[in-house]
Motif scaffolding. Structure first.
Motif, mmCIF file in Angstrom:
data_model
loop_
_atom_site.group_PDB
_atom_site.id
_atom_site.type_symbol
_atom_site.label_atom_id
_atom_site.label_comp_id
_atom_site.label_asym_id
_atom_site.label_seq_id
_atom_site.Cartn_x
_atom_site.Cartn_y
_atom_site.Cartn_z
ATOM 1 N N ARG A 47 0.817 -1.209 0.000
ATOM 2 C CA ARG A 47 0.000 0.000 0.000
ATOM 3 C C ARG A 47 0.848 1.254 0.000
ATOM 4 O O ARG A 47 0.329 2.372 0.011
ATOM 5 C CB ARG A 47 -0.931 0.029 1.227
ATOM 6 N N SER A 48 2.166 1.109 0.018
ATOM 7 C CA SER A 48 3.058 2.271 0.052
ATOM 8 C C SER A 48 3.172 2.906 -1.325
ATOM 9 O O SER A 48 3.034 2.237 -2.352
ATOM 10 C CB SER A 48 4.459 1.852 0.523
ATOM 11 N N ASN A 49 3.433 4.204 -1.328
ATOM 12 C CA ASN A 49 3.700 4.915 -2.576
ATOM 13 C C ASN A 49 4.797 5.934 -2.329
ATOM 14 O O ASN A 49 5.208 6.170 -1.197
ATOM 15 C CB ASN A 49 2.434 5.580 -3.116
ATOM 16 N N ILE A 59 8.597 9.056 1.255
ATOM 17 C CA ILE A 59 8.049 7.701 1.343
ATOM 18 C C ILE A 59 7.729 7.400 2.804
ATOM 19 O O ILE A 59 8.477 7.777 3.713
ATOM 20 C CB ILE A 59 9.034 6.657 0.769
ATOM 21 N N GLY A 104 0.674 4.859 2.807
ATOM 22 C CA GLY A 104 0.468 5.781 1.696
ATOM 23 C C GLY A 104 0.513 7.244 2.087
ATOM 24 O O GLY A 104 0.125 7.637 3.184
ATOM 25 N N HIS A 142 -3.611 2.958 3.944
ATOM 26 C CA HIS A 142 -3.385 3.278 2.535
ATOM 27 C C HIS A 142 -3.383 4.789 2.345
ATOM 28 O O HIS A 142 -3.741 5.547 3.253
ATOM 29 C CB HIS A 142 -4.461 2.639 1.655
ATOM 30 N N GLU A 143 -2.996 5.205 1.153
ATOM 31 C CA GLU A 143 -2.908 6.637 0.886
ATOM 32 C C GLU A 143 -4.296 7.270 0.854
ATOM 33 O O GLU A 143 -5.273 6.643 0.442
ATOM 34 C CB GLU A 143 -2.185 6.893 -0.434
ATOM 35 N N ASN A 308 -2.366 -4.909 -7.742
ATOM 36 C CA ASN A 308 -2.763 -3.633 -8.328
ATOM 37 C C ASN A 308 -3.080 -3.852 -9.800
ATOM 38 O O ASN A 308 -2.904 -4.956 -10.333
ATOM 39 C CB ASN A 308 -1.678 -2.557 -8.143
ATOM 40 N N GLU A 366 4.593 1.287 -11.616
ATOM 41 C CA GLU A 366 3.858 2.452 -12.098
ATOM 42 C C GLU A 366 4.630 3.068 -13.257
ATOM 43 O O GLU A 366 5.740 3.553 -13.075
ATOM 44 C CB GLU A 366 3.684 3.464 -10.971
ATOM 45 N N MET A 416 6.503 -3.439 -2.326
ATOM 46 C CA MET A 416 6.053 -2.112 -2.741
ATOM 47 C C MET A 416 5.985 -2.035 -4.261
ATOM 48 O O MET A 416 6.929 -2.467 -4.933
ATOM 49 C CB MET A 416 6.996 -1.028 -2.230
ATOM 50 N N VAL A 419 8.414 1.971 -9.096
ATOM 51 C CA VAL A 419 8.112 3.198 -9.833
ATOM 52 C C VAL A 419 9.081 3.313 -10.994
ATOM 53 O O VAL A 419 10.302 3.151 -10.812
ATOM 54 C CB VAL A 419 8.233 4.432 -8.916
#
Length: 448
Positions: A47-49, A59, A104, A142-143, A308, A366, A416, A419
């Motif tokens: 759930r981290s971004n 982060i 998040g 979560h974010e 995801n 992502e 995670m 990116v």
């Protein structure tokens, strides 16, 4: 406080699939990609971004452990790094006492918004100064979401305990609240000390992952569609927080849900694991009102599903099974891309059987990697290589051709979502990911 290492079933899969000997290792990422930097930031979850602004990135961290057993865990909180060098600039929201795990983050203007496992929701400036903090009824996992409503912008966050709140971004004033019918946790006015003692000894599990944000009722304001921890669907009005609809889902919907289509053709799509005499799989389609519209059977080779989804162009979306990736179009057509890697191993009773090295719950990175002839490369991270369980690995495949172009191992297992971005601002694409060893890694990607 629910923590999932090798997210949602990885440990069970590993116990059943211990290899008789290590499978041939994939080439290391260092053999393919230049290490730009690595920095100790603690554990990151699925759930981290990561959020970026100028030459900095932020982060959230779970510190040394996803499940904090003691009262002191100084490694959690939020890290601010120089994105060019990875050097730590600040570490904040990591008070000494309490479970300050952060997943998040939301960045808005010059502020950060995030919850923690200490039953709090915080707003800080970009230097880490706490501007306001709200007590919550449970962990925030979560974010947050940012909505433009008829009454202005609101920040929405949800607690594991079954609480959803929309607040004014400036002062944290509550605009609306929603509580699940079976909610029995803390509410404003209740004794906070008694609640905190009870919260330390129990887990709650309603809201765990970020919602889909889409206008469900065509009133011009985005609403929220949550997949609860139990797999059910719940839609809330973005203006008022009132329930629009809920669906009791008796099968196992993947966490990798998405919205596809345009205008009135928009629909929800997810992979479904159906457990009967044997496990079967389908891509399920739901209307924005929660009605099941259709399903398409797919031939996933082994149990597990992605955590995801990856939008291709606003219409088409990619969803992961364990060994396959499915490209789904608004028309309902499904294209299968095979990523399976078979190998032999000995099961718990010493029988030689066949399985797959693919990790149980893969994640998309992502972003895309540009390929020759204008094609797109997709990166899938396998949290753990089940043929060599000390490490994870990534796969890079051509979206257009469906062929796997490359595989390389990572320094550690991890969960995670990576990116793909020019992290260090040198004009080249990089791969940023976090491992269970507590490091955040930045590698420059090769050209394909």
């Amino acid at each position: 406080m629910i923590k999932i290492g090798w997210a949602l079933g990885g440990l069970l899969g590993l116990a059943a699939m211990l290899p008789s000997e290590e499978a041939t290792p994939f080439p290391s990422i260092e053999s393919k990609c230049q290490l730009i930097w690595k920095t100790k930031t603690g554990d990151a979850s699925f759930r981290s971004n990561v959020v970026f602004r100028g030459d900095r990135l932020w982060i959230g961290s779970n510190g040394d452990s996803f499940m904090d057993r003691g009262l002191i865990e100084p490694g959690s909180g939020v890290y601010e790094l120089d994105r060019r060098t990875g050097k730590q600039r600040r570490h904040f929201a990591n008070e000494l006492f309490g479970d300050m795990d952060v997943n998040g983050l939301l960045i808005r203007s010059d502020r950060l918004y995030f919850g923690n496992d200490n039953e709090e929701f915080l707003c800080t400036d970009l230097q880490g100064k706490i501007l306001w903090r709200n007590p919550t009824s449970g962990d925030i996992e979560h974010e947050p979401s940012l909505l433009q409503t008829k009454n202005g912008e609101v920040v929405v966050y949800a607690a594991e305990s079954g609480e959803v709140k929309a607040v004014d971004p400036e002062q944290g004033k509550v605009i609306w609240s929603y509580y699940v019918p079976e909610f029995d946790g803390w509410k404003p006015g209740d004794d906070r000390t008694v609640f905190k003692v009870k919260a330390w000894f129990r887990n709650t599990s309603h809201f765990y992952t970020r919602p889909l944000v889409v206008d469900v009722n065509a009133d011009g304001t985005n609403d929220l569609i949550y997949r609860t921890f139990g797999g059910n669907l719940l839609a809330l009005n973005g203006n008022t927080g009132s329930k629009l609809w809920s669906v009791e889902e008796k099968e196992s919907l993947s966490l990798g849900m998405a919205v596809i289509g345009q205008g009135k053709q928009k629909k929800i799509v997810a992979l479904r694991n159906i457990y009967a005499d044997t496990v079967r799989y389908e891509i399920a389609f739901f209307s924005l009102q929660g009605q099941k519209l259709a399903s398409r059977p797919v031939s996933e080779l082994s149990w597990g599903s992605g955590l995801n989804a990856l939008s291709i162009d606003g219409d088409r979306v990619l969803i992961n099974g364990r060994t396959k990736t499915f490209q789904v179009d608004p028309s309902g057509s499904v294209r299968e891309i095979d990523r399976s890697i078979p190998f032999q191993f000995k099961s718990w009773n010493n029988e030689l059987v066949y399985g797959y090295r693919n990790g149980n719950d893969p994640l998309f990175a992502e972003g895309f990697i540009p390929l020759k002839n204008g094609k797109k490369g997709v990166v899938v991270m396998n949290q753990c290589d089940l043929g060599n369980t000390d490490v994870g690995f990534v796969e890079i495949f051509s979206l257009e051709d469906g062929s796997v172009l490359d595989r390389f191992s990572l320094p550690a297992c991890g969960e995670m979502p990576p990116v793909i971005r020019d992290v260090d601002l040198d004009g080249n694409l990089d791969l940023l990911f976090a491992g269970y060893d507590g490091y955040l890694y930045c590698y420059q990607l090769p050209k394909y």
